[in-house]
Design a protein around this motif. Structure first.
Motif, short mmCIF file in Angstrom:
data_model
loop_
_atom_site.label_atom_id
_atom_site.label_comp_id
_atom_site.label_asym_id
_atom_site.label_seq_id
_atom_site.Cartn_x
_atom_site.Cartn_y
_atom_site.Cartn_z
N ILE A 1 1.13 -6.54 7.75
CA ILE A 1 2.15 -7.51 8.17
C ILE A 1 2.98 -6.87 9.27
CG2 ILE A 1 4.29 -8.68 7.48
CD1 ILE A 1 1.79 -10.02 6.39
N THR A 2 3.13 -7.59 10.39
CA THR A 2 4.07 -7.19 11.43
C THR A 2 5.04 -8.35 11.63
OG1 THR A 2 2.60 -7.92 13.21
CG2 THR A 2 2.48 -5.58 12.55
N PHE A 3 6.03 -8.15 12.47
CA PHE A 3 7.17 -9.07 12.53
C PHE A 3 7.39 -9.62 13.94
CE2 PHE A 3 7.88 -5.30 9.90
CZ PHE A 3 7.79 -5.87 8.64
N GLU A 4 7.76 -10.88 14.00
CA GLU A 4 8.14 -11.53 15.25
C GLU A 4 9.42 -12.32 15.02
OE1 GLU A 4 6.79 -15.29 18.06
OE2 GLU A 4 5.39 -14.53 16.56
N TRP A 5 10.45 -12.03 15.79
CA TRP A 5 11.69 -12.79 15.69
C TRP A 5 11.51 -14.11 16.42
CZ3 TRP A 5 15.73 -13.33 12.88
CH2 TRP A 5 16.78 -14.14 13.32
N VAL B 1 2.62 3.29 10.48
CA VAL B 1 3.17 2.18 9.71
C VAL B 1 3.82 2.70 8.42
CG1 VAL B 1 2.60 0.04 8.46
CG2 VAL B 1 1.55 0.52 10.69
N PHE B 2 3.18 3.66 7.79
CA PHE B 2 3.76 4.24 6.57
C PHE B 2 5.00 5.07 6.88
CE2 PHE B 2 -0.61 3.44 5.13
CZ PHE B 2 -0.33 2.72 3.98
N ASP B 3 5.05 5.67 8.05
CA ASP B 3 6.18 6.50 8.44
C ASP B 3 7.39 5.69 8.91
OD1 ASP B 3 4.69 8.74 7.85
OD2 ASP B 3 4.11 9.11 9.94
N ASP B 4 7.15 4.44 9.35
CA ASP B 4 8.23 3.62 9.92
C ASP B 4 8.02 2.17 9.53
OD1 ASP B 4 10.07 2.23 11.46
OD2 ASP B 4 9.37 3.02 13.38
N GLU B 5 8.72 1.72 8.49
CA GLU B 5 8.55 0.35 7.98
C GLU B 5 8.89 -0.73 9.00
OE1 GLU B 5 10.55 -0.37 4.33
OE2 GLU B 5 9.08 0.75 3.17
N ALA C 1 0.84 -1.20 0.00
CA ALA C 1 0.00 0.00 0.00
C ALA C 1 0.87 1.24 0.00
CB ALA C 1 -0.90 -0.01 1.23
N ARG C 2 0.31 2.32 -0.53
CA ARG C 2 1.00 3.61 -0.56
C ARG C 2 0.40 4.52 0.51
NH1 ARG C 2 0.33 2.32 -6.25
NH2 ARG C 2 -1.61 3.49 -6.25
N ALA C 3 1.22 5.44 1.01
CA ALA C 3 0.80 6.34 2.09
C ALA C 3 -0.48 7.10 1.75
CB ALA C 3 1.92 7.31 2.43
N GLU C 4 -0.66 7.44 0.50
CA GLU C 4 -1.87 8.18 0.12
C GLU C 4 -3.14 7.31 0.20
OE1 GLU C 4 0.28 7.17 -3.81
OE2 GLU C 4 0.87 7.93 -1.84
N GLU C 5 -2.97 6.01 0.42
CA GLU C 5 -4.12 5.11 0.58
C GLU C 5 -4.46 4.86 2.04
OE1 GLU C 5 -3.36 2.64 -3.53
OE2 GLU C 5 -2.14 2.16 -1.76
N ALA C 6 -3.81 5.58 2.93
CA ALA C 6 -4.03 5.38 4.37
C ALA C 6 -5.49 5.56 4.75
CB ALA C 6 -3.14 6.32 5.19
N GLN C 7 -6.17 6.55 4.17
CA GLN C 7 -7.57 6.80 4.55
C GLN C 7 -8.45 5.60 4.24
OE1 GLN C 7 -8.60 9.55 6.38
NE2 GLN C 7 -10.26 8.09 6.67
N GLN C 8 -8.22 4.95 3.11
CA GLN C 8 -8.99 3.74 2.76
C GLN C 8 -8.74 2.64 3.79
OE1 GLN C 8 -11.00 3.03 -0.31
NE2 GLN C 8 -11.67 1.56 1.21
N LYS D 1 7.63 -0.99 11.77
CA LYS D 1 6.37 -1.31 12.44
C LYS D 1 5.55 -2.33 11.63
CE LYS D 1 5.53 2.89 15.13
NZ LYS D 1 6.93 3.22 15.31
N GLY D 2 5.71 -2.32 10.33
CA GLY D 2 4.96 -3.25 9.49
C GLY D 2 4.80 -2.72 8.08
N TRP D 3 4.05 -3.49 7.30
CA TRP D 3 3.76 -3.14 5.92
C TRP D 3 2.29 -3.44 5.64
CZ3 TRP D 3 7.60 -7.44 4.44
CH2 TRP D 3 8.91 -7.06 4.74
N TYR D 4 1.62 -2.52 5.00
CA TYR D 4 0.26 -2.79 4.52
C TYR D 4 0.35 -3.29 3.08
CZ TYR D 4 -1.97 -0.42 8.43
OH TYR D 4 -2.41 -0.07 9.69
N PHE D 5 -0.49 -4.25 2.77
CA PHE D 5 -0.66 -4.73 1.40
C PHE D 5 -2.11 -4.53 1.01
CE2 PHE D 5 3.17 -6.85 2.61
CZ PHE D 5 3.90 -6.96 1.43
#
Length: 148
Positions: free
Chosen positions: A66-70, A42-46, A6-13, A48-52
């Motif tokens: 998507i978030t991450f667990e070691w 999330v968009f400001d700090d990858e 996802a792109r930052a401009e799609e945050a509202q959706q 934290k995760g990634w939206y798809f």
């Protein structure tokens, strides 16, 4: 169907999807003043995760986070699927399957990723059936949480 980050401009959706998802699945009303900066973070700090998102018929049909667990046991990162939502008009058209398979491909193509996890409300039987149909096992671990 096109699956992509996802792109930052799609945050509202995505914010709107999350508000709809919480209301629909758990009868919870999210506070827009909290969820908005939460999604934008999330968009400001990858880290934290990634939206798809899944695009279908020229529209965003669904999304997930998507978030991450070691995992020291596996010496690799487990990708957690969170905040899944498919718009009602696109349900039953394989949107979640396409999103999931995209994430599964990311895991399979990287030595750094070792698996996929998600949590689901035990009463959300529709979601459980979808996840199990895709080969996910809901029997191995239970989940406990404490949230401030």
């Amino acid at each position: 169907m096109n699956i992509r980050r996802a792109r930052a401009e799609e945050a509202q959706q995505i914010i709107d999807f999350q508000i709809d998802m919480a209301r629909e699945t758990e009868d919870v009303t999210l506070d827009r003043s909290i969820i908005t900066p939460g999604v934008r973070a999330v968009f400001d700090d990858e880290s934290k995760g990634w939206y798809f998102v899944a695009e279908l018929d020229g529209q965003i049909a669904g999304s997930l986070l998507i978030t991450f667990e070691w995992s020291d046991w596996r010496n690799g990162m487990i990708l957690w699927i969170q905040s899944v939502f498919v718009a009602k008009e696109f349900r039953g058209r394989g949107v979640y399957r396409a999103l999931y398979e995209h994430i599964q491909t990311l895991v399979n193509s990287s030595d750094n990723y070792v698996g996929i996890r998600l949590y689901v409300d035990k009463t959300n039987t529709n979601a459980l059936q979808v996840y199990e149909k895709l080969g996910m096992d809901s029997q191995h671990y239970g989940m406990c949480e404490w949230i401030k």
